[in-house]
Design a protein around this motif. Structure first.
Motif, mmCIF file in Angstrom:
data_model
loop_
_atom_site.group_PDB
_atom_site.id
_atom_site.type_symbol
_atom_site.label_atom_id
_atom_site.label_comp_id
_atom_site.label_asym_id
_atom_site.label_seq_id
_atom_site.Cartn_x
_atom_site.Cartn_y
_atom_site.Cartn_z
ATOM 1 N N GLY A 52 -64.032 -34.396 -17.173
ATOM 2 C CA GLY A 52 -63.239 -35.617 -17.311
ATOM 3 C C GLY A 52 -63.017 -36.269 -15.963
ATOM 4 O O GLY A 52 -63.958 -36.591 -15.258
ATOM 5 N N LEU A 53 -61.757 -36.412 -15.598
ATOM 6 C CA LEU A 53 -61.409 -37.073 -14.341
ATOM 7 C C LEU A 53 -61.185 -36.098 -13.197
ATOM 8 O O LEU A 53 -60.736 -36.503 -12.120
ATOM 9 C CB LEU A 53 -60.144 -37.915 -14.536
ATOM 10 C CG LEU A 53 -60.266 -39.039 -15.560
ATOM 11 C CD1 LEU A 53 -58.914 -39.733 -15.734
ATOM 12 C CD2 LEU A 53 -61.324 -40.049 -15.141
ATOM 13 N N MET A 58 -58.206 -26.433 -10.119
ATOM 14 C CA MET A 58 -58.482 -27.810 -10.524
ATOM 15 C C MET A 58 -58.205 -28.748 -9.356
ATOM 16 O O MET A 58 -57.266 -28.531 -8.594
ATOM 17 C CB MET A 58 -57.607 -28.189 -11.717
ATOM 18 C CG MET A 58 -57.865 -27.340 -12.935
ATOM 19 S SD MET A 58 -56.658 -27.523 -14.252
ATOM 20 C CE MET A 58 -56.712 -29.256 -14.572
ATOM 21 N N ALA A 59 -59.042 -29.782 -9.227
ATOM 22 C CA ALA A 59 -58.857 -30.761 -8.160
ATOM 23 C C ALA A 59 -59.418 -32.108 -8.602
ATOM 24 O O ALA A 59 -60.177 -32.186 -9.571
ATOM 25 C CB ALA A 59 -59.545 -30.293 -6.887
ATOM 26 N N SER A 60 -59.073 -33.134 -7.861
ATOM 27 C CA SER A 60 -59.482 -34.495 -8.229
ATOM 28 C C SER A 60 -60.947 -34.787 -7.949
ATOM 29 O O SER A 60 -61.531 -35.678 -8.555
ATOM 30 C CB SER A 60 -58.616 -35.520 -7.504
ATOM 31 O OG SER A 60 -58.745 -35.356 -6.105
#
Length: 70
Positions: free
Chosen positions: A26-27, A44-46
């Protein structure tokens, strides 16, 4: 449920004996970090770079805590 990102999008990186599996979701990006044959830790990271950086930091912390004298 169908995975929107097949395994072809997954990248394997090794660092200090640990395996890091990077995958877009996803994002954000997911990093599954583990020693071979161990349950992975999810990070999790951007973006990919941030996920890899966090994975390296987590691994370095694990290795430092393993080396502390009792």
């Amino acid at each position: 449920m169908t995975d929107p990102h097949p395994l072809a999008d997954t990248e394997l990186v090794e660092h200090s004996g640990y395996q890091i599996r990077l995958s877009p979701s996803g994002l954000e990006w997911l990093a599954f970090v583990a020693l071979p044959k161990q349950r992975p830790t999810l990070i999790m990271a951007s973006d990919r770079s941030a996920a890899l950086s966090k994975a390296y930091e987590w691994i370095d912390q694990q290795r430092a805590s393993d080396k502390k004298p009792e």
